[in-house]
Design a protein around this motif. Structure first.
Motif, PDB file in Angstrom:
ATOM      1  N   TYR A  63       0.808  -1.216   0.000  1.00 42.80           N
ATOM      2  CA  TYR A  63       0.000   0.000   0.000  1.00 42.80           C
ATOM      3  C   TYR A  63       0.842   1.268   0.000  1.00 42.80           C
ATOM      4  CZ  TYR A  63      -3.663  -3.314   0.386  1.00 42.80           C
ATOM      5  OH  TYR A  63      -4.491  -4.374   0.116  1.00 42.80           O
ATOM      6  N   THR A  64       2.121   1.131  -0.377  1.00 38.69           N
ATOM      7  CA  THR A  64       3.007   2.271  -0.563  1.00 38.69           C
ATOM      8  C   THR A  64       2.702   2.910  -1.912  1.00 38.69           C
ATOM      9  OG1 THR A  64       4.761   1.260   0.750  1.00 38.69           O
ATOM     10  CG2 THR A  64       5.448   2.938  -0.828  1.00 38.69           C
ATOM     11  N   ARG A  65       2.756   4.242  -1.963  1.00 35.50           N
ATOM     12  CA  ARG A  65       2.653   4.941  -3.247  1.00 35.50           C
ATOM     13  C   ARG A  65       4.021   4.886  -3.887  1.00 35.50           C
ATOM     14  NH1 ARG A  65      -1.236   7.314  -5.753  1.00 35.50           N
ATOM     15  NH2 ARG A  65      -0.033   9.124  -6.258  1.00 35.50           N
ATOM     16  N   LYS A 103       9.757  -6.782 -13.025  1.00 39.36           N
ATOM     17  CA  LYS A 103       8.449  -7.031 -13.624  1.00 39.36           C
ATOM     18  C   LYS A 103       7.361  -6.537 -12.684  1.00 39.36           C
ATOM     19  CE  LYS A 103      10.103  -9.662 -17.007  1.00 39.36           C
ATOM     20  NZ  LYS A 103      10.626  -8.936 -18.090  1.00 39.36           N
ATOM     21  N   ALA A 104       6.299  -6.013 -13.278  1.00 40.36           N
ATOM     22  CA  ALA A 104       5.156  -5.553 -12.498  1.00 40.36           C
ATOM     23  C   ALA A 104       3.888  -5.732 -13.312  1.00 40.36           C
ATOM     24  CB  ALA A 104       5.325  -4.085 -12.114  1.00 40.36           C
ATOM     25  N   ARG A 105       2.791  -5.923 -12.613  1.00 35.97           N
ATOM     26  CA  ARG A 105       1.473  -5.892 -13.242  1.00 35.97           C
ATOM     27  C   ARG A 105       0.869  -4.533 -12.896  1.00 35.97           C
ATOM     28  NH1 ARG A 105      -2.159 -10.051 -11.242  1.00 35.97           N
ATOM     29  NH2 ARG A 105      -3.415  -9.542 -13.054  1.00 35.97           N
ATOM     30  N   ILE A 106       0.416  -3.822 -13.906  1.00 36.60           N
ATOM     31  CA  ILE A 106      -0.136  -2.486 -13.709  1.00 36.60           C
ATOM     32  C   ILE A 106      -1.630  -2.525 -13.990  1.00 36.60           C
ATOM     33  CG2 ILE A 106       0.003  -0.054 -14.368  1.00 36.60           C
ATOM     34  CD1 ILE A 106       2.657  -1.168 -13.266  1.00 36.60           C
ATOM     35  N   VAL A 107      -2.427  -2.088 -13.018  1.00 37.93           N
ATOM     36  CA  VAL A 107      -3.856  -1.899 -13.234  1.00 37.93           C
ATOM     37  C   VAL A 107      -3.998  -0.479 -13.760  1.00 37.93           C
ATOM     38  CG1 VAL A 107      -6.153  -1.901 -12.191  1.00 37.93           C
ATOM     39  CG2 VAL A 107      -4.398  -3.490 -11.357  1.00 37.93           C
ATOM     40  N   LEU A 108      -4.192  -0.372 -15.076  1.00 38.04           N
ATOM     41  CA  LEU A 108      -4.221   0.947 -15.723  1.00 38.04           C
ATOM     42  C   LEU A 108      -5.408   1.786 -15.280  1.00 38.04           C
ATOM     43  CD1 LEU A 108      -3.407  -0.201 -19.367  1.00 38.04           C
ATOM     44  CD2 LEU A 108      -1.828   0.836 -17.710  1.00 38.04           C
ATOM     45  N   THR A 125       2.454   6.146 -11.715  1.00 38.38           N
ATOM     46  CA  THR A 125       2.386   6.454 -10.296  1.00 38.38           C
ATOM     47  C   THR A 125       1.166   5.732  -9.763  1.00 38.38           C
ATOM     48  OG1 THR A 125       3.355   8.632 -10.618  1.00 38.38           O
ATOM     49  CG2 THR A 125       2.163   8.279  -8.563  1.00 38.38           C
ATOM     50  N   GLY A 126       1.318   5.051  -8.634  1.00 36.46           N
ATOM     51  CA  GLY A 126       0.177   4.323  -8.093  1.00 36.46           C
ATOM     52  C   GLY A 126       0.471   3.664  -6.771  1.00 36.46           C
ATOM     53  N   THR A 127      -0.426   2.805  -6.373  1.00 36.72           N
ATOM     54  CA  THR A 127      -0.349   2.117  -5.091  1.00 36.72           C
ATOM     55  C   THR A 127       0.045   0.666  -5.302  1.00 36.72           C
ATOM     56  OG1 THR A 127      -2.089   3.543  -4.220  1.00 36.72           O
ATOM     57  CG2 THR A 127      -1.652   1.512  -3.009  1.00 36.72           C
ATOM     58  N   PHE A 128       1.086   0.242  -4.595  1.00 37.91           N
ATOM     59  CA  PHE A 128       1.545  -1.147  -4.649  1.00 37.91           C
ATOM     60  C   PHE A 128       0.688  -2.002  -3.725  1.00 37.91           C
ATOM     61  CE2 PHE A 128       4.131  -4.326  -2.318  1.00 37.91           C
ATOM     62  CZ  PHE A 128       4.223  -5.262  -3.330  1.00 37.91           C
ATOM     63  N   VAL A 129       0.190  -3.109  -4.266  1.00 39.11           N
ATOM     64  CA  VAL A 129      -0.579  -4.061  -3.468  1.00 39.11           C
ATOM     65  C   VAL A 129       0.097  -5.423  -3.598  1.00 39.11           C
ATOM     66  CG1 VAL A 129      -2.817  -5.185  -3.169  1.00 39.11           C
ATOM     67  CG2 VAL A 129      -2.725  -2.792  -3.846  1.00 39.11           C
ATOM     68  N   PRO A 130       0.538  -6.013  -2.488  1.00 35.01           N
ATOM     69  CA  PRO A 130       1.206  -7.316  -2.564  1.00 35.01           C
ATOM     70  C   PRO A 130       0.223  -8.414  -2.950  1.00 35.01           C
ATOM     71  CG  PRO A 130       0.947  -6.630  -0.276  1.00 35.01           C
ATOM     72  CD  PRO A 130       0.448  -5.512  -1.121  1.00 35.01           C
ATOM     73  N   ASP A 140      -2.649   5.548 -10.302  1.00 33.66           N
ATOM     74  CA  ASP A 140      -3.401   6.677  -9.759  1.00 33.66           C
ATOM     75  C   ASP A 140      -2.573   7.935 -10.006  1.00 33.66           C
ATOM     76  OD1 ASP A 140      -5.088   8.361  -8.383  1.00 33.66           O
ATOM     77  OD2 ASP A 140      -4.398   7.719  -6.395  1.00 33.66           O
ATOM     78  N   PRO A 141      -2.883   8.691 -11.023  1.00 31.52           N
ATOM     79  CA  PRO A 141      -4.096   8.703 -11.833  1.00 31.52           C
ATOM     80  C   PRO A 141      -4.106   7.555 -12.835  1.00 31.52           C
ATOM     81  CG  PRO A 141      -2.573  10.346 -12.646  1.00 31.52           C
ATOM     82  CD  PRO A 141      -1.952   9.758 -11.409  1.00 31.52           C
ATOM     83  N   PRO A 142      -5.351   7.198 -13.308  1.00 28.85           N
ATOM     84  CA  PRO A 142      -5.453   6.108 -14.285  1.00 28.85           C
ATOM     85  C   PRO A 142      -4.773   6.480 -15.597  1.00 28.85           C
ATOM     86  CG  PRO A 142      -7.573   7.191 -13.993  1.00 28.85           C
ATOM     87  CD  PRO A 142      -6.639   7.791 -12.989  1.00 28.85           C
ATOM     88  N   LEU A 143      -4.436   5.462 -16.368  1.00 29.01           N
ATOM     89  CA  LEU A 143      -3.729   5.649 -17.640  1.00 29.01           C
ATOM     90  C   LEU A 143      -4.611   5.197 -18.805  1.00 29.01           C
ATOM     91  CD1 LEU A 143      -0.388   4.164 -16.325  1.00 29.01           C
ATOM     92  CD2 LEU A 143      -0.885   6.585 -16.678  1.00 29.01           C
ATOM     93  N   ALA A 144      -4.166   5.445 -20.012  1.00 31.31           N
ATOM     94  CA  ALA A 144      -4.809   4.997 -21.254  1.00 31.31           C
ATOM     95  C   ALA A 144      -6.240   5.507 -21.389  1.00 31.31           C
ATOM     96  CB  ALA A 144      -4.759   3.475 -21.363  1.00 31.31           C
ATOM     97  N   GLY A 145      -6.548   6.667 -20.813  1.00 29.54           N
ATOM     98  CA  GLY A 145      -7.873   7.253 -20.942  1.00 29.54           C
ATOM     99  C   GLY A 145      -8.952   6.526 -20.164  1.00 29.54           C
ATOM    100  N   LEU A 146      -8.572   5.717 -19.201  1.00 25.14           N
ATOM    101  CA  LEU A 146      -9.536   4.938 -18.421  1.00 25.14           C
ATOM    102  C   LEU A 146     -10.032   5.724 -17.208  1.00 25.14           C
ATOM    103  CD1 LEU A 146      -7.601   1.581 -18.595  1.00 25.14           C
ATOM    104  CD2 LEU A 146      -9.735   2.123 -19.784  1.00 25.14           C
ATOM    105  N   GLN A 147     -11.094   5.222 -16.612  1.00 23.59           N
ATOM    106  CA  GLN A 147     -11.652   5.799 -15.384  1.00 23.59           C
ATOM    107  C   GLN A 147     -10.867   5.283 -14.180  1.00 23.59           C
ATOM    108  OE1 GLN A 147     -14.275   8.044 -15.372  1.00 23.59           O
ATOM    109  NE2 GLN A 147     -13.853   7.982 -17.564  1.00 23.59           N
TER     110      GLN A 147
END
Length: 189
Positions: A63-65, A103-108, A125-130, A140-147
């Protein structure tokens, strides 16, 4: 004729009950560990400082930014998700490789349609969730024009260890009681 207490069945029941009691105490230890972890996650969530990642191979605290550079992103894979306003829909997730090779998985972000988003990579930029061994970052903010996706919350992590401990203690007590009743019946008979 006197009846004797059977040694082997009694030993088996007592050993089984002792193991169950030990498992109950183990769950109580896990409860304390989980409460400590959740407290650290909640503190990290409250800290809005953005930390660069990867940094010397040190895994971030949950939950670190953080901020990372995604050198290359794979195709978006829609997964079930919720928007910041609570609507059901699709979280758009990509596999990402940093210049350092991490490697990382990004929730855009979130969309109401399952059509994959297009994103080639860049700053995140976002929040890391293990999630096990994975690095999962909610942009956060979202990417690729997403909500915006629903923000990850450490309070959503289940902490059932007290219930599990009580179960193990009850299993042990029930095993001993049932055996004692059976033994009493046998000795009277």
């Amino acid at each position: 004729m006197t009846r004797r207490i059977p040694i082997i069945p009694t030993a088996i029941v007592l050993i089984a009950a002792a193991i169950m009691v030990r498992l109950g105490f183990w769950q109580l230890d896990r409860l304390a560990q989980k409460q400590d972890m959740l407290a650290r996650f909640t503190a990290a969530e409250a800290d809005r400082t953005v930390h660069p990642w990867p940094r010397g191979g040190i895994a971030p605290l949950g939950y670190t930014r953080l901020q990372l550079e995604c050198r290359s992103a794979g195709p978006a894979q829609p997964e079930a998700g919720r928007s910041a306003s609570g609507q059901s829909g699709w979280a758009q997730v990509v596999q990402c490789a940093t210049p350092e090779g991490a490697k990382a998985r990004i929730v855009l972000g979130w969309s109401s349609q399952p059509a994959p988003a297009t994103w080639q990579g860049g700053a995140v930029t976002g929040t890391f969730v293990p999630k096990g061994e994975d690095v999962l970052v909610y942009a956060d903010p979202p990417l690729a024009g997403l909500q915006p996706n629903a923000r990850p919350d450490p309070r959503d992590i289940p902490n059932n260890h007290l219930a599990y401990a009580v179960q193990w203690f009850l299993f042990a007590a029930i095993a001993v009681i049932i055996y004692a009743l059976a033994l009493r019946k046998r000795l009277r008979g």
